[in-house]
Enzyme design. Sequence first.
Site, PDB file in Angstrom:
ATOM      1  N   LYS A   1     -85.556 -94.680  12.890  1.00  0.00           N
ATOM      2  CA  LYS A   1     -86.079 -95.265  14.320  1.00  0.00           C
ATOM      3  C   LYS A   1     -87.773 -95.566  15.326  1.00  0.00           C
ATOM      4  O   LYS A   1     -87.827 -96.062  15.232  1.00  0.00           O
ATOM      5  CB  LYS A   1     -85.797 -94.359  15.284  1.00  0.00           C
ATOM      6  CG  LYS A   1     -84.183 -93.772  15.160  1.00  0.00           C
ATOM      7  CD  LYS A   1     -83.595 -92.689  16.292  1.00  0.00           C
ATOM      8  CE  LYS A   1     -84.277 -91.550  16.514  1.00  0.00           C
ATOM      9  NZ  LYS A   1     -83.889 -91.040  15.663  1.00  0.00           N
TER      10      LYS A   1
ATOM     11  N   ARG B   1     -80.357 -88.252  23.872  1.00  0.00           N
ATOM     12  CA  ARG B   1     -79.703 -87.355  22.927  1.00  0.00           C
ATOM     13  C   ARG B   1     -78.525 -86.611  23.035  1.00  0.00           C
ATOM     14  O   ARG B   1     -78.197 -86.005  22.764  1.00  0.00           O
ATOM     15  CB  ARG B   1     -81.059 -86.594  22.591  1.00  0.00           C
ATOM     16  CG  ARG B   1     -81.522 -87.327  21.098  1.00  0.00           C
ATOM     17  CD  ARG B   1     -82.150 -85.780  21.358  1.00  0.00           C
ATOM     18  NE  ARG B   1     -82.935 -86.372  19.658  1.00  0.00           N
ATOM     19  CZ  ARG B   1     -84.291 -86.075  19.118  1.00  0.00           C
ATOM     20  NH1 ARG B   1     -84.857 -86.877  19.804  1.00  0.00           N
ATOM     21  NH2 ARG B   1     -84.651 -85.717  17.649  1.00  0.00           N
TER      22      ARG B   1
ATOM     23  N   ARG C   1     -94.626 -82.037   9.641  1.00  0.00           N
ATOM     24  CA  ARG C   1     -94.704 -81.583  10.495  1.00  0.00           C
ATOM     25  C   ARG C   1     -93.627 -80.467  10.898  1.00  0.00           C
ATOM     26  O   ARG C   1     -92.671 -80.126   9.487  1.00  0.00           O
ATOM     27  CB  ARG C   1     -93.117 -82.754  11.328  1.00  0.00           C
ATOM     28  CG  ARG C   1     -93.999 -84.159  12.281  1.00  0.00           C
ATOM     29  CD  ARG C   1     -93.162 -84.482  11.917  1.00  0.00           C
ATOM     30  NE  ARG C   1     -91.812 -84.218  12.832  1.00  0.00           N
ATOM     31  CZ  ARG C   1     -91.320 -85.090  13.393  1.00  0.00           C
ATOM     32  NH1 ARG C   1     -91.027 -86.262  13.887  1.00  0.00           N
ATOM     33  NH2 ARG C   1     -90.067 -84.385  14.015  1.00  0.00           N
TER      34      ARG C   1
ATOM     35  N   ARG D   1     -81.369 -79.730  12.850  1.00  0.00           N
ATOM     36  CA  ARG D   1     -81.218 -81.036  13.498  1.00  0.00           C
ATOM     37  C   ARG D   1     -80.120 -82.509  13.379  1.00  0.00           C
ATOM     38  O   ARG D   1     -79.728 -82.541  13.875  1.00  0.00           O
ATOM     39  CB  ARG D   1     -82.643 -81.982  13.001  1.00  0.00           C
ATOM     40  CG  ARG D   1     -83.751 -81.327  13.681  1.00  0.00           C
ATOM     41  CD  ARG D   1     -85.874 -81.700  13.508  1.00  0.00           C
ATOM     42  NE  ARG D   1     -85.852 -82.675  12.801  1.00  0.00           N
ATOM     43  CZ  ARG D   1     -86.572 -83.516  13.997  1.00  0.00           C
ATOM     44  NH1 ARG D   1     -85.978 -82.888  15.359  1.00  0.00           N
ATOM     45  NH2 ARG D   1     -86.501 -84.839  12.926  1.00  0.00           N
TER      46      ARG D   1
END
Length: 190
Positions: free
Chosen positions: A14, A89, A134, A145
């Site tokens: 994305k 979200r 990350r 996630r």
Amino acid sequence: MLNLIFFGPPGVGKGTQASKAAKHYNLIHVSTGDILREEIRLETELGIKVKDVIASGELVPDKYLIELLENTCEKHKGAQGFVFDGFPRTLRQAEALEEMMERTNCKVAKVISLEVPAEELVRRLVNRAIEQGRTDDTADVIKNRLVVYQKHTEPLIDFYKKRDVFVVIPGEGTIDDIFAAICNVIDNRY
Ligand code: AMP
């Protein structure tokens, strides 16, 4: 105004495509993940509050996201439009965005949903964690996630299908090929 949402699970690409679309169509790229990571880096009040939530792979509470969205849109009032990446979200966030758009007589033109097989997602997330350092992307957090995405974010598919703006684009292939497919959808939207 042209407002687009880039939709899909973590690792689907994305961010890359949203950033290309923002440049190409001269729109403001709003990546809530990037904004939140910057708040953490700067150790702002919000950054301190959300640090642990992000590290666990859970979602930051809606009220912070809605406030952040309103501030960001206010800041770019004269913009030709926005590319939302990682937002909304949850249903609550989608409703808040819709209310905000209605207040300014705007709407979301397209929700571009990128799709890749689940194994490919995990592979990409693991690679990204290594490349970008990350810390929210360890193996357990990656799994979480994806579970959080299924539970809270997938219900938005129906929300946007009902509004007739939901488009699926296969997220495998070269970055440029995927982007060409996205441009095709955006350019022929009327
Ligand atoms: P991302 O870079 O979009 O994958 O976002 C990284 C993390 O930031 C997510 O796992 C969430 O903890 C938080 N986050 C980003 N955007 C949102 C959102 N719209 N709602 C709630 N939490 C978010």
